[in-house]
Design a protein around this motif. Structure first.
Motif, PDB file in Angstrom:
ATOM      1  N   UNK A 163      42.925  37.679  49.797  1.00  0.00           N
ATOM      2  CA  UNK A 163      43.693  37.453  48.583  1.00  0.00           C
ATOM      3  C   UNK A 163      42.789  37.329  47.360  1.00  0.00           C
ATOM      4  N   UNK A 164      41.562  36.833  47.596  1.00  0.00           N
ATOM      5  CA  UNK A 164      40.673  36.565  46.462  1.00  0.00           C
ATOM      6  C   UNK A 164      40.457  37.821  45.622  1.00  0.00           C
ATOM      7  N   UNK A 165      40.398  38.981  46.284  1.00  0.00           N
ATOM      8  CA  UNK A 165      40.118  40.212  45.547  1.00  0.00           C
ATOM      9  C   UNK A 165      41.190  40.509  44.509  1.00  0.00           C
ATOM     10  N   UNK A 166      42.431  40.218  44.870  1.00  0.00           N
ATOM     11  CA  UNK A 166      43.517  40.540  43.946  1.00  0.00           C
ATOM     12  C   UNK A 166      43.820  39.440  42.950  1.00  0.00           C
ATOM     13  N   UNK A 167      43.012  38.380  42.972  1.00  0.00           N
ATOM     14  CA  UNK A 167      43.378  37.201  42.186  1.00  0.00           C
ATOM     15  C   UNK A 167      42.967  37.279  40.723  1.00  0.00           C
ATOM     16  N   UNK A 168      42.004  38.147  40.414  1.00  0.00           N
ATOM     17  CA  UNK A 168      41.390  38.080  39.096  1.00  0.00           C
ATOM     18  C   UNK A 168      42.411  38.246  37.965  1.00  0.00           C
ATOM     19  N   UNK A 169      43.164  39.352  38.032  1.00  0.00           N
ATOM     20  CA  UNK A 169      44.121  39.603  36.950  1.00  0.00           C
ATOM     21  C   UNK A 169      45.198  38.521  36.876  1.00  0.00           C
ATOM     22  N   UNK A 170      45.864  38.205  37.997  1.00  0.00           N
ATOM     23  CA  UNK A 170      46.882  37.150  37.903  1.00  0.00           C
ATOM     24  C   UNK A 170      46.323  35.834  37.377  1.00  0.00           C
ATOM     25  N   UNK A 171      45.109  35.528  37.769  1.00  0.00           N
ATOM     26  CA  UNK A 171      44.512  34.274  37.326  1.00  0.00           C
ATOM     27  C   UNK A 171      44.265  34.314  35.819  1.00  0.00           C
ATOM     28  N   UNK A 172      43.726  35.450  35.365  1.00  0.00           N
ATOM     29  CA  UNK A 172      43.477  35.613  33.920  1.00  0.00           C
ATOM     30  C   UNK A 172      44.775  35.496  33.139  1.00  0.00           C
ATOM     31  N   UNK A 173      45.812  36.194  33.633  1.00  0.00           N
ATOM     32  CA  UNK A 173      47.096  36.144  32.933  1.00  0.00           C
ATOM     33  C   UNK A 173      47.650  34.731  32.918  1.00  0.00           C
TER      34      UNK A 173
ATOM     35  N   UNK B 172      58.516  37.458  34.593  1.00  0.00           N
ATOM     36  CA  UNK B 172      58.867  38.738  35.186  1.00  0.00           C
ATOM     37  C   UNK B 172      59.733  39.564  34.242  1.00  0.00           C
ATOM     38  N   UNK B 173      60.789  38.942  33.710  1.00  0.00           N
ATOM     39  CA  UNK B 173      61.756  39.707  32.920  1.00  0.00           C
ATOM     40  C   UNK B 173      61.202  40.070  31.563  1.00  0.00           C
ATOM     41  N   UNK B 174      60.706  39.089  30.838  1.00  0.00           N
ATOM     42  CA  UNK B 174      60.261  39.353  29.476  1.00  0.00           C
ATOM     43  C   UNK B 174      58.987  40.203  29.501  1.00  0.00           C
ATOM     44  N   UNK B 175      58.176  40.031  30.543  1.00  0.00           N
ATOM     45  CA  UNK B 175      56.951  40.807  30.632  1.00  0.00           C
ATOM     46  C   UNK B 175      57.134  42.136  31.350  1.00  0.00           C
ATOM     47  N   UNK B 176      58.382  42.478  31.728  1.00  0.00           N
ATOM     48  CA  UNK B 176      58.645  43.703  32.495  1.00  0.00           C
ATOM     49  C   UNK B 176      57.715  43.816  33.695  1.00  0.00           C
ATOM     50  N   UNK B 177      57.292  42.715  34.233  1.00  0.00           N
ATOM     51  CA  UNK B 177      56.438  42.773  35.416  1.00  0.00           C
ATOM     52  C   UNK B 177      55.012  43.184  35.126  1.00  0.00           C
ATOM     53  N   UNK B 178      54.672  43.314  33.835  1.00  0.00           N
ATOM     54  CA  UNK B 178      53.332  43.826  33.520  1.00  0.00           C
ATOM     55  C   UNK B 178      52.276  42.743  33.471  1.00  0.00           C
ATOM     56  N   UNK B 179      52.701  41.503  33.524  1.00  0.00           N
ATOM     57  CA  UNK B 179      51.731  40.425  33.435  1.00  0.00           C
ATOM     58  C   UNK B 179      51.827  39.555  34.673  1.00  0.00           C
TER      59      UNK B 179
END
Lengths: 404, 560, 222
Positions: free
Chosen positions: B346-356, B498-505
């Motif tokens: 999971x750590x590999x995919x964490x960077x972007x979600x964590x930053x956001x 999810x809704x306001x960000x259209x899933x992009x964040x």
């Protein structure tokens, strides 16, 4: 933080630039399309509940970035219906281009609804992609007929699925091979069988599977439900469920949410039979430490429902060319081979392996099946999906009879 | 400038809520031209009402809301009445505070695995005590009466209400009143309820109503622990929203209105209950009974409080074990092997979600803190305290069910031509962050001794200098604590992101929900821990930063 | 040396609560003089000081004119009045050191950093607290804190001094000495002083005029 903000701004500029530069991309002019796609960011909305699938998507992203300069962002969703909602909301609000979804992992009623409502890119693009030539259209008719609805090139086939059952052979080695047998088994083993609660997709598939065996003439299922006497056709199914439910897990008063919780309950020892829409599901779960390595897959003697899952582009997608490049890459023998590798995902290919160049054919043939996966010949008859309207009607009647 | 901030703040909070409600109100009556809805009709309300089990779903939502709120409030009040000022209370308080940072969904997952027939509790006593090697077929989780769902909600709301009540205690002069009542021969419980409760309740009334509204419309906890045949209204509403059948949007909109009605009805019932308690309470006060089974109650309440916090705590521990579990089957109390593979994967995919998560959370919190401080400072300078009416407005985003207005807001944002961008997501978070920040900060801010300001003014310092050099630094701890609360609220936002960000964040929470749909407890465990850890770090920073800055200023860290 | 206008002049200063008058004072306090207002707690005398200082709570209303050295200050904001105040608590800013508390008070016109520091150190020395510049105010004794509060207000170069029961929280020994220092230093700086207290000892020590300005019975404090 500043880095993200600048990136977001840049992405915004790129989007605006791209939206203006791009009209409907033409897959028959592939070099031109590749040129158009370069530098685009493709937002692919795909179910994100399975880490190994997420890893595979991440791999595909790295590949198309390196090869074609197309960036892939996997938007992990927990329900494809919400993506349909999102595209619909955009249409409602008049966002006719530059939409937020570039590609959707989709099939069945979601596809049928989007096609009917004009939410998809309305040119036949999928069958013009270069790699479509390897797709097994004659051997796997569901690659162009999604739940009996013609795809018309509006979605590109990505993988094959078939309903398979599995159980822990260390506990019980005698498994039923028909719906009638399943009822007997449940009576003998009370509380050890259940199915995901419709409208969960696999739960509804179980209903359709049972309907197939209980209906007198299965061909009516290929027609829209309006053309059949729904009550008469489904009466045997309802009678069957009435008999089955009292012997099910929690006496049919609660249901697993989805195939994942079904698998979890199998692992916990609460249930004895699991099923999934992926022939490699059991092997994957064993490799994941979720199920014991004594679990094995089985199918029903009169066949199980099989279908194809696809990727589609919404009408207002922002990076259409990039989405096509990705869809084509996903269909390529290389990507399909990796996808079918049970150590990666184990999802069967949509390609006609026998028609591939020798090296690739050998690679496919050389793939090890997982420990609990049935070979192609053992999977038995593939039953076609009924028309999507059956799914909707079954969900409705199930809800009224058992869901409240 | 400062003068207009309170109005601006209310606009920020209420504007989106009202606009979002309009966005579902019109389709509920059949108006949504882009889907061919051009004429006013009540069909969709009929449609909702004739949906099988919809009344049962509504009654469920209503009951869950009322029972959860009443029981949580009772536990908290009795806890304060029986145990306030004791060592036990202090340690319980220390135990409960970190539980605030555990997201509802994570707590629910933990609880579900704890109490299921194949859960950890059963594993711990099997087979040596129970004799079973296969889990029994008991309907505990997802029970039709929503008992486990209510238990999960109560376990999460008790720490929340306890902390708000503790903040209200200094103003209510609890200790002196209790002593006084005791000298008149009242036991602690009757003494408390007849002297302090009315004052405390008045202070925490709005948070209590927020709990009530939340519990009638909660989605995630309902999916994990609640009944499914039928599910509470909010869950079914979400199903309609996500139905690929496009005309279901109309039914979903009518359903959203119905959800709004159910929440409003719950509030109404609660208000009536308040009146009854008030009348009954006055009569009881006049009768002058002095004892109310105090000793037995004391023990029961202690057990309940410990039990509810232990549930959440054990649930988190067991999720932690799952996150490093290899193969683990019933009835083993522990996995046969351990692995860090789940974490590293999971750590590999964490960077972007964590930053956001950090960007959105910090920005939303910063905006909320600035607006709150500006409102409070304007209040202090103008001498006008916000009337309770204005405060109710502040709570609107917490009382109107999220599922009722976020979908409408989404359409509105799209209609205004807003592309999904991070600023919109941040502002959508501010809607939910600000009320909590205001709630946590207003009392300590108002409790500040204004004679410090008089002293500074006497030295010739103007209002701005007093704010920056005296009041703000002196109140740094409550400000940072409010910020930590706000940050935690932002981290927990799912639908808005999810809704306001259209899933992009993608954030930690959106990723957690997406991955949770795969049902793998190992993955859920990893994300639940990260989800709980982030706010926890926030709270730790809020407490340690002033301690560090003011390490040589003793008066700055007494009692935080 | 002083002109008749110098000092603090109160003309019909009246404090109202819900339209009820609590206090009514007309008086002149010459530079170096102390005017003591006596009254029980709740009599509105603190409110009266708040009106003079310019930080009256909104629950009250006040009227009347206040002149400082001939200039009307009653319509000025508190920070422009140059009226220093001491409360019964020292109210040292807890987040600053003793020295920072003092530097905060020194007027900005004195810009030179070392001069500011020198002034603060000298003031500490004046009240026998040499070397406490870097101390945490929370570690001071009650008497020390009171002295720091006194030199802090004096360093801000006020033109008048308001004392709101400043000795009531000190124990008997300290009260005597602090009282002495306060009045001595105020006198040395030639400040007009308004003292409100309920303690006749305070009034006696102040040595100036004493008035009991109550017009009505004591009203409860809000």
């Amino acid at each position: 933080m500043i880095q993200i903000l600048t990136r977001a701004l840049l992405a915004g500029f790129l989007m605006m630039g791209a939206a203006k530069a791009e009209n409907a991309p033409d897959p028959t002019n592939w070099p031109g399309l590749l040129e158009q796609a370069k530098g685009q960011t493709v937002y692919w909305h795909a179910w994100g509940g399975e880490p190994r699938i997420n890893d595979y998507i991440a791999w595909a992203g790295r590949e198309i970035e390196n090869r074609y300069g197309v960036e892939l962002v996997h938007v992990k969703v927990n329900d494809t219906g919400s993506v349909v909602s999102q595209v619909l909301a955009e249409k409602t609000a008049g966002t006719l281009d530059g939409g937020s979804v570039d590609l959707i992992w989709i099939n069945g009623e979601n596809f049928a609804a989007m096609k009917r409502e004009g939410l998809l890119l309305d040119t036949a693009w999928a069958n013009k992609l270069p790699n479509f030539q390897y797709v097994d259209v004659s051997g796997k008719p569901t690659v162009v007929n999604d739940f009996t609805v013609p795809t018309d090139g509006l979605e590109a086939p990505w993988g094959m699925a078939q309903l398979v059952f599995f159980n822990d052979t260390a506990i019980d080695s005698e498994m039923p091979t028909s719906m009638a047998g399943l009822l007997q088994w449940a009576q003998a083993n009370p509380g050890r069988f259940s199915y995901p609660q419709p409208p969960d997709y696999v739960g509804t598939t179980f209903l359709k599977q049972a309907l197939y065996e209980l209906v007198t003439d299965p061909t009516v299922l290929q027609q829209p439900v309006e053309q059949a006497d729904f009550e008469a056709v489904t009466a045997p199914l309802m009678a069957y469920l009435d008999k089955l439910h009292p012997h099910m897990w929690r006496s049919g008063r609660a249901f697993p949410q989805n195939t994942a919780s079904l698998r979890q309950l199998l692992a916990d020892g609460e249930l004895e039979i699991g099923f999934a829409f992926n022939p490699a599901a059991a092997s994957n779960a064993i490799a994941n430490n979720e199920l014991p390595d004594t679990v094995r897959t089985f199918v029903l003697e009169r066949g199980t429902i099989g279908n194809t899952h696809f990727v589609a582009i919404p009408f207002n997608a922002n990076a259409k060319a990039g989405a096509m490049v990705l869809a084509d890459f996903l269909m390529s023998p290389e990507a399909q081979l990796r996808k079918q590798d049970p150590t990666v995902w184990g999802d069967p290919t949509v390609l006609d392996v026998t028609a591939l160049p020798a090296a690739e054919r050998d690679a496919f043939d050389g793939l090890e099946l997982g420990i609990a996966t049935l070979g192609p010949s053992e999977l038995g008859i593939v039953l076609p999906e009924p028309h999507p309207s059956w799914m909707v009607a079954l969900e409705k009647v199930w809800l009224a009879r058992y869901g409240v | 400038m400062l003068r207009h901030i309170p109005a601006l703040t209310l606009f920020f909070l209420i504007g989106p809520v009202l606009a979002g409600l309009m966005g579902v109100l019109l389709p509920a009556f059949g108006l949504l031209p882009s889907l061919g809805g051009t004429s006013l009709t009540l069909d969709y309300f009929h449609n909702v009402l004739s949906t099988p089990g919809v009344l049962r779903s509504s009654v469920l939502s209503l009951t869950v809301g009322l029972v959860t709120t009443a029981v949580s409030l009772a536990i908290v009040m009795l806890l304060i009445a029986c145990w306030h000022g004791t060592k036990f209370f202090k340690s319980l308080q220390n135990l409960l505070s970190p539980l605030l940072s555990v997201p509802h969904a994570a707590a629910a997952f933990g609880l579900a695995f704890l109490i299921a027939p194949s859960g950890w509790l059963m594993r711990l006593v099997s087979p040596w005590a129970t004799g079973v090697t296969r889990p029994p077929d008991w309907l505990i989780v997802n029970d039709p009466f929503a008992l486990s769902m209510m238990a999960g909600l109560i376990a999460k709301e008790v720490p929340f209400l306890l902390l708000v009540s503790l903040a209200a205690l200094p103003q209510s002069d609890l200790r002196r009143k209790t002593v006084l009542a005791a000298t008149l021969g009242y036991g602690p419980v009757s003494g408390f309820f007849k002297t302090s409760f009315p004052l405390i309740y008045r202070q925490i009334r709005l948070p209590v109503l927020a709990v009530l509204a939340y519990a009638t419309s909660v989605v995630d906890v309902a999916i994990i622990l609640g009944p499914s045949t039928p599910a509470p209204l909010s869950v079914r509403l979400l199903q309609w929203m996500n139905d690929p059948e496009i005309t279901e949007r109309f039914r979903a909109s009518a359903g959203a209105m119905m959800q709004l009605g159910v929440t409003a009805l719950a509030l109404l019932v609660w208000f009536m209950g308040e009146q009854l308690v008030r009348k009954g309470g006055l009569r009881a006060i006049n009768r002058g009974h002095r004892r109310f089974a105090d000793q037995a109650l004391r023990r029961i309440i202690a057990v309940l409080a410990v039990l509810s916090s232990a549930m959440v705590l054990l649930g988190i521990i067991v999720l932690g074990i799952w996150s490093i579990a290899g193969f683990w089957r019933f009835p083993d109390a522990l996995p046969v092997s351990f692995t860090l593979a789940n974490w590293s994967r999971q750590a590999m995919g964490l960077e972007t979600p964590l930053q956001n998560t950090l960007t959105i959370g910090l920005a939303a919190t910063a905006i909320a803190i600035v607006l709150t401080l500006a409102c409070l400072e304007q209040e202090a300078r103008s001498g006008k305290t916000a009337t309770s009416r204005a405060l109710v407005l502040l709570y609107l985003p917490l009382i109107v069910p999220q599922v009722s207005f976020l979908f409408g807001l989404n359409i509105l944002v799209l209609q205004l031509g807003g592309k999904a961008n991070v600023m919109l997501v941040i502002f959508s978070h501010v809607i939910f962050v600000l009320p909590y920040v205001y709630l946590s900060l207003a009392d300590p801010w108002r409790a500040w001794d204004t004679r410090y300001a008089a002293v500074a003014h006497g030295m010739g310092h103007g209002a701005n200098r007093v704010f920056w050099s005296v009041r703000l630094p002196m109140l740094l701890t409550p400000v940072l604590t409010a910020a930590a609360v706000g940050f935690a609220v932002s981290i927990g936002q799912y639908l808005a992101t999810l809704l306001i960000g259209s899933g992009r964040f993608p954030t930690i929470t959106t990723e957690a929900v997406a991955l949770a749909s795969g049902g793998d407890r190992r993955v859920i465990g990893v994300y639940a821990l990260i989800q709980a850890m982030l706010p926890f770090i926030g709270f730790a920073a809020a407490l340690s930063l002033p301690a560090l800055l003011y390490r040589n200023r003793r008066a700055m860290h007494a009692n935080g | 040396m002083s002109e008749p206008n110098d000092g603090l002049t109160l003309k019909d200063v009246c404090i109202l609560l819900d339209d009820r008058p609590l206090v009514h004072v007309s008086a002149h306090v010459a530079p170096g003089d102390v005017l003591t207002i006596m009254g029980a707690s709740g009599s509105g005398k603190s409110t009266f000081l708040a009106y003079v200082g310019g930080f009256l709570d909104r629950a009250f209303s006040g009227m009347g004119e206040v002149y400082l050295n001939g200039v009307a200050i009653h319509d000025q904001p508190a920070e422009n009045r140059r009226v220093g105040i001491l409360f019964q608590d020292a109210l040292l800013f807890p987040h600053m050191s003793v020295g920072q508390n003092l530097l905060f008070a020194i007027p900005p016109e004195i810009k030179d950093k070392s001069e500011r520091r020198h002034l603060a150190e000298a003031a500490l020395k004046e009240v026998g607290l040499e070397g406490l510049f870097d101390r945490d105010p929370a570690t001071l004794s009650g008497g020390q804190a009171a002295r720091v509060a006194l030199i802090r207000v004096l360093l801000s170069a006020p033109k008048a001094l308001l004392l709101d029961e400043p000795f009531s929280k000190l124990d008997a020994d300290r009260r005597l000495s602090i009282r002495r220092i306060v009045f001595d230093l105020a006198k040395a700086r030639n400040l007009p002083v308004l003292l409100v207290t309920h303690d006749a000892e305070d009034a006696k020590a102040a040595g100036g005029r004493v008035i009991e300005p109550l017009e009505t019975a004591p009203a409860p404090k809000p």
